[in-house]
Design an enzyme around this catalytic site. Sequence first.
Site, PDB file in Angstrom:
ATOM      1  N   TYR A 152      -8.291   2.578  12.895  1.00  0.00           N
ATOM      2  CA  TYR A 152      -7.630   3.676  12.799  1.00  0.00           C
ATOM      3  C   TYR A 152      -7.039   4.448  11.033  1.00  0.00           C
ATOM      4  O   TYR A 152      -6.754   4.935  10.668  1.00  0.00           O
ATOM      5  CB  TYR A 152      -6.672   3.844  14.018  1.00  0.00           C
ATOM      6  CG  TYR A 152      -5.573   4.875  13.026  1.00  0.00           C
ATOM      7  CD1 TYR A 152      -5.582   6.296  13.746  1.00  0.00           C
ATOM      8  CD2 TYR A 152      -4.342   4.933  12.725  1.00  0.00           C
ATOM      9  CE1 TYR A 152      -4.839   7.293  13.699  1.00  0.00           C
ATOM     10  CE2 TYR A 152      -3.592   5.637  12.400  1.00  0.00           C
ATOM     11  CZ  TYR A 152      -3.900   7.199  13.171  1.00  0.00           C
ATOM     12  OH  TYR A 152      -2.875   8.430  12.436  1.00  0.00           O
ATOM     13  N   CYS A 176       1.851   0.815   3.632  1.00  0.00           N
ATOM     14  CA  CYS A 176       2.290   1.419   3.247  1.00  0.00           C
ATOM     15  C   CYS A 176       1.203   1.828   2.018  1.00  0.00           C
ATOM     16  O   CYS A 176      -0.283   0.529   2.440  1.00  0.00           O
ATOM     17  CB  CYS A 176       3.618   0.452   2.225  1.00  0.00           C
ATOM     18  SG  CYS A 176       4.858  -0.180   2.909  1.00  0.00           S
ATOM     19  N   GLY A 216       1.290   6.198   4.169  1.00  0.00           N
ATOM     20  CA  GLY A 216       2.489   6.427   3.972  1.00  0.00           C
ATOM     21  C   GLY A 216       3.135   7.887   3.157  1.00  0.00           C
ATOM     22  O   GLY A 216       2.606   8.475   2.214  1.00  0.00           O
ATOM     23  N   ASN A 257       2.742  -3.732   0.728  1.00  0.00           N
ATOM     24  CA  ASN A 257       2.441  -2.911   1.650  1.00  0.00           C
ATOM     25  C   ASN A 257       2.387  -5.262   2.351  1.00  0.00           C
ATOM     26  O   ASN A 257       1.650  -5.554   2.140  1.00  0.00           O
ATOM     27  CB  ASN A 257       1.265  -2.959   1.824  1.00  0.00           C
ATOM     28  CG  ASN A 257       0.558  -2.513   2.993  1.00  0.00           C
ATOM     29  OD1 ASN A 257       1.239  -2.355   3.408  1.00  0.00           O
ATOM     30  ND2 ASN A 257      -0.890  -1.805   2.401  1.00  0.00           N
ATOM     31  N   GLY A 258       3.197  -4.645   3.830  1.00  0.00           N
ATOM     32  CA  GLY A 258       2.767  -5.847   4.332  1.00  0.00           C
ATOM     33  C   GLY A 258       4.319  -6.054   4.987  1.00  0.00           C
ATOM     34  O   GLY A 258       5.335  -5.354   5.354  1.00  0.00           O
TER      35      GLY A 258
END
Lengths: 462, 462, 462, 462
Positions: free
Chosen positions: B246, B2, B28, B102-103
């Site tokens: 990436y 995210c 996202g 986020n996580g």
Amino acid sequence: MCGIVGIVSSADVSYSLYCALYALQHRGQDSAGIVTTDYGPMVTHRKQGLVSSIFDEDTLKKLTGTVGIGHVRYPTTGCSTAENIQPFFFTFKSHHIALAHNGNITNYTTLRDMFEEKGQIFLTTSDTEIISKIIIDELLQNHTIEDAVRRCMRIIEGSYSVVLLIDGELYAFRDPFGLRPLGFGKTAEGGLIVASESVAVEGIGGTFERDILPGEMIHVDQNRTIRFVECAKAEHYAYCIFEYIYFARSDSVIDGALVYDVRRSIGSSLAQEAPVDADIVCTIPDSGTAYAVGYSEQSNISFVECLIKNRYMGRTFIMPSQEMRERSVRIKLNPISQHVRDRAVILVDDSIVRGTTSRMIVESVRHAGAAEVHMRIGSPIIKEPCYFGVDMATRDQLIGSEKECDEICKQIGATSLHYASLNALVDAIGIAETDLCTGCVTGTYPFPVGRKPCKRTTIQYM
Amino acid sequence: MCGIVGIVSSADVSYSLYCALYALQHRGQDSAGIVTTDYGPMVTHRKQGLVSSIFDEDTLKKLTGTVGIGHVRYPTTGCSTAENIQPFFFTFKSHHIALAHNGNITNYTTLRDMFEEKGQIFLTTSDTEIISKIIIDELLQNHTIEDAVRRCMRIIEGSYSVVLLIDGELYAFRDPFGLRPLGFGKTAEGGLIVASESVAVEGIGGTFERDILPGEMIHVDQNRTIRFVECAKAEHYAYCIFEYIYFARSDSVIDGALVYDVRRSIGSSLAQEAPVDADIVCTIPDSGTAYAVGYSEQSNISFVECLIKNRYMGRTFIMPSQEMRERSVRIKLNPISQHVRDRAVILVDDSIVRGTTSRMIVESVRHAGAAEVHMRIGSPIIKEPCYFGVDMATRDQLIGSEKECDEICKQIGATSLHYASLNALVDAIGIAETDLCTGCVTGTYPFPVGRKPCKRTTIQYM
Amino acid sequence: MCGIVGIVSSADVSYSLYCALYALQHRGQDSAGIVTTDYGPMVTHRKQGLVSSIFDEDTLKKLTGTVGIGHVRYPTTGCSTAENIQPFFFTFKSHHIALAHNGNITNYTTLRDMFEEKGQIFLTTSDTEIISKIIIDELLQNHTIEDAVRRCMRIIEGSYSVVLLIDGELYAFRDPFGLRPLGFGKTAEGGLIVASESVAVEGIGGTFERDILPGEMIHVDQNRTIRFVECAKAEHYAYCIFEYIYFARSDSVIDGALVYDVRRSIGSSLAQEAPVDADIVCTIPDSGTAYAVGYSEQSNISFVECLIKNRYMGRTFIMPSQEMRERSVRIKLNPISQHVRDRAVILVDDSIVRGTTSRMIVESVRHAGAAEVHMRIGSPIIKEPCYFGVDMATRDQLIGSEKECDEICKQIGATSLHYASLNALVDAIGIAETDLCTGCVTGTYPFPVGRKPCKRTTIQYM
Amino acid sequence: MCGIVGIVSSADVSYSLYCALYALQHRGQDSAGIVTTDYGPMVTHRKQGLVSSIFDEDTLKKLTGTVGIGHVRYPTTGCSTAENIQPFFFTFKSHHIALAHNGNITNYTTLRDMFEEKGQIFLTTSDTEIISKIIIDELLQNHTIEDAVRRCMRIIEGSYSVVLLIDGELYAFRDPFGLRPLGFGKTAEGGLIVASESVAVEGIGGTFERDILPGEMIHVDQNRTIRFVECAKAEHYAYCIFEYIYFARSDSVIDGALVYDVRRSIGSSLAQEAPVDADIVCTIPDSGTAYAVGYSEQSNISFVECLIKNRYMGRTFIMPSQEMRERSVRIKLNPISQHVRDRAVILVDDSIVRGTTSRMIVESVRHAGAAEVHMRIGSPIIKEPCYFGVDMATRDQLIGSEKECDEICKQIGATSLHYASLNALVDAIGIAETDLCTGCVTGTYPFPVGRKPCKRTTIQYM
């Protein structure tokens, strides 16, 4: 600008048409449509939006038929367009006819008046309807489609690449000057595909054969027998240089030249024409990349990416005010400070139209720390509008229409600026200048054209 | 995966939040949301889709407030997600609270059971709700938000970067291992922005300051006074290597390293680790480009674009059958035959996950005429899943989970294949291996984790 | 079936057109459209759906102009219709023309062939396009619109009420037999309104004046001068009886008769023609109400509501299977057991088409406890289809096409059944039988007509 | 106001729930939702709009399960509602729970504070969430659902009819005063249905059994065994009179009385209480019809329809200005001049809230030619707001809150005006006045209530 495709095969063609339109999406993002048939009544789906949003699996399944044509349309500003969505289709007597068109008819008004005098009603302001009237007029006199195409080539002025479906037979033809591209190839199943660019042929897994010649017509009958007819022969051709400069995809081969290598070769010439002692060569993505690669190869200055493009940037980015508009270039193209700081940077782009974006990019790269910003452009100065279907800015918005290179350099804030010479461009394409349309950079068009006013609007849609 | 952002300023922040989310869109594409406030009731807009389609000018105008947070969400497969759209918000007693996360919390089930035991209802399956329960629990005991953050850092296992809004005050914190990135900067107006990546700071015209440290909390009160608190201190860090490989944008600086240059440096190492006598170096765009540039620089083999990416390719491309799925790579990445024909080509990519796409690309490049196809990969073999928020394939889909390099090479049909060494990767990042999470390539995670099952689904939405 | 309206005023007419279409919504729920103008270019908005969903305040604001026409369309089954949305419009030479049509041209094929022979392309299968071709053909010979209308009346067979807009002048005309209704009135602002039914005039707060006579044309020029012209004179008229029986709104006055009172009077006759010793008179809402009131008044049997209609029932009610289809009548029309239990009930409806709904209603009322169910119908048996625009069932679906009253009574399960006599109907309308079209109940049409096949379909839309 | 339904059957219940919600649509047009299950995980579909637009065949197919509940919601003004869409659902420990609620909890704030004190977070402002907190709190103490319902009845003040689904078992209960209706019946397949009104039972082809008693709980376990439990016993009941006056469908039987006949009986009393020498009795459709029929029967004055309702009138009718708003009554209710001209007309309606619509109708009937307009109202003057879920106007908008009958008569422009007496109303219902809630007409509520402020808004949705 538009993209067109026509396919004849032994199986349903809707999925292949969809793939081909996907490959041609860069030629028009405003609307798209497909018409298919099996030698009888036709089925269609046309809508505004991107190919990806217009078609779904269910729709493609319903578009049955082993013959079909497709179209993607560029958003034309100023003229009413909602009525002009393509392909255009109709029945006439017992015939089922559909057609799609890429180009711009410069004597539209004259031809429309001529047909209205004969009692024809025009329901759209699309050039395509003019072509349909000619076809009808010939059918009425029991002439063939070939006769109709010959008559188109006699009386239409302007650019036109056309795919035409009549009772399941496919016709495709290209104006005698070859202003707009059109080529054909074989499908993986042994069928035939005609399309604006070779990438559409490759996109469906087919093999590109060659360009359709200016003035040539290709005809595939119900037995899938292919016939080529020379319908007109101009004294010279007028292939569009702007397809090579910007419009076509770099992986397309157009009239014999791979677009990527034309651009790379121009980049190389730019390095010779306007060398500069700089640290890095940087592309303005994506359109400047092939030019920049060529510049780097010739100059031996490292090719380094310094501007990262936001891949999600669409037409809908909101910019509430001028100040924010300026800021938007940061969202669209983010400079990598670490790559440009205290360096002399060569920025390479394909062309400059209004100059505002160039100015903001130069400013952004300077703001990121660049010591010098040398701008190199892969085309001569664009001084004149295009009358043959490329939607450049109007004349008074073109920064090159009144200004010379020095002034432009000053206005965009670059350390130096150089445009590719026409010679470099012509050499890179590998076609004689007399067979190219260089109107937008020389003001000399293949034949006399007047400034085309916006066509009579039938009605305004709310 | 995210992306999160929080902004405090002197003027309305909705437009800046929008720009920041645009810059974080790659983190996202499933849904996005914004919550804003002016030290009182909050306003929100959240929806599925891309940032560009979710927000319009009218909506941004209605999102008033000088403080706000935003979120973009990656589509997680398998678990029900419609209920988990973020930011998450609620009122509690007189407090107005919103948070975005986020996580991935690896002891979610344990914590949920613990709070359910206390009578808490969970309405979502989102990790974020766990964090909100901890905050509530602390507020109830008249503890501060700082206390709550400290408690999060004590009891939560897993990765979490969080932005939290309470009564107009902004808090942001990062887990003690620093598994997910989070940094901050100044806005052009002198305000503060925290965001997953530095590009979001630059995207709003701000100046990036530094990363938030693992275990650190940042707090901006109603007077816009900024306070930094070390809430936890791990013995070592565990920065995610896959952000560099990436996930992050190449123009982001994460924990001190410019992602582009990390990749370029790995590419350079690849050329040393696995040199090959080839004609050209070619990127698999866009993710392989920085690696390929590095490889080309080190090897002095020309960098030539051979695969042109269709810029309009979205998630919605229709592929009715396996055969057509194979064909779709042609639509997505068209090889330029003229550039590869009869040549030894080095193809560079960032990683191989399932191997199917790699196989199709190799085949496509061979079909276009390449004599040899040497694959070079900018990461070690991915052998294990990620438990901290990166949505790789499940273990049995990872081509590297069971196979060695030789077998993979054979399976994807390449002439040769080489993966970057872990050393090359660590050197390029410039952070000690002990401070990196290399779980996906070594199987060694910063702390013991079990295979996480799909969380209990509340309900299935039709 | 369709509804049309045209308004000329001193102020913008879009809101009045909208109100008028709202009042005419019962004449067509498939699509609606408006065209407005100010003596020059036109503006339009047309769409599928109900008037309420098609127009919003913003759209009405953009539909500027003091002259305009509107249309609501009935969903025609079998023939392709997406292309036939109205009003129809086009430019011809310097003229801006729009028209809307209610009716059915029975010699469409002959006329279309005639115009195709002249080289005209038909883009739709709508009758309206035939009328536009005639207008163009006359304009081409420098004839007037009046000439064109006269020619329409000479060569068109079938029914047609038309509103026509040309360069800001409004024309309206009605076929020589008067098959479809059309009347006019004054608007509150002193302008003119023509509309299918008087309720549209009242709906905009205007005053209904009178019906347009069969064969009459009304013309309002740019000075708002009104002119009436007798363009054709038939030997007798053929006013549609089905408008009175079912189609028109009960509060409309059509050709001199208030529809409600025609129905009430038929109900009264029914009580005389077929008296029955029953406890209550019950309407099948809403179409049977006026008939039931008349029956109750004449018979002195109490009018009691026994079937309550679900006001939210739309075309979209889902009926997955036959069994559920039967059940759906319970959702649509719920019987009040307490009112029918152990009673002899007279159920009154306007007509019986297929007989399936009648059967389900009778069954439902019996299930609710009725001892006897006597059905009384406000029209003679419908034996034949309508060729003039009323979309009844096809001949083999009409329960009355093969069956007599006794058999029908048995099939629908009623205790007794009686249809109104033609005499009762004619007396109630108050117009001589020779001036009525009674084709659907007598098989005798005002002029010979053949079974009309579905018109040639141009194309199928996906 | 809302409508609720719960069904347990041997086959999938989604289609039956859909039919039931269709039959209850008049109780709420803002949103609707369904939750189904098969004794395990649940499936849901909830959305804003009418039942007809929310569900399609595909969605109903996906809503699998032999147990389910549904809800239609009335648009509440003022408070944020987007978050409050129902049914409400969640998992708690291993339990899957869903519930839907009709009513209004008057001590919401107290109860919310109480649970927040215990650390509960409220994510909505819906009363339903309060009920869910009570259930959780009891489950946590290992109490049964029956215990939870008993506790609800002890601590909740206000009105509530509830359907509750837990692990595939259905519970339904009604507050001890019976303020909101709730009944049950058998489905055609032998299952059980509980619903707000008997019409929902009939709508699915079932047989209505009886009302759930105030304070009663019904429980259907996984073996479809039905159990009735008296959970609370109030000293008196407080059935809502407004359900009979206006809100419930006329074909429903509520607490033993057929609504239609209650209204007809009140109409009859009105004719006795306020006779007038008039020519016709006319209903204001649809709500006045049963009253008008009763008035006509008692007075022997003919029942004649004089106002025809536009059946397509929705909430979306556009009224750009006050003047146009006045005009809109003509679109909505068109008077038949021929029926009222020069006559003394008795207009019958159910109630007067603001008075504006009544004034416009009287004016419209006078404008159509009526000599006298006598208004008769089927309820006493509404003087006070409802605190139990009926969304009347606020107190200062109620024309009856300050004005007496004479003044109201003058304001609406009627020749005479009469309201039904409370006695007539009570007699017609046939329930002792002490067992009715007559708060809105007497100001005396079943228990003390304060003016309820708009509940704390969590957040505003854009």
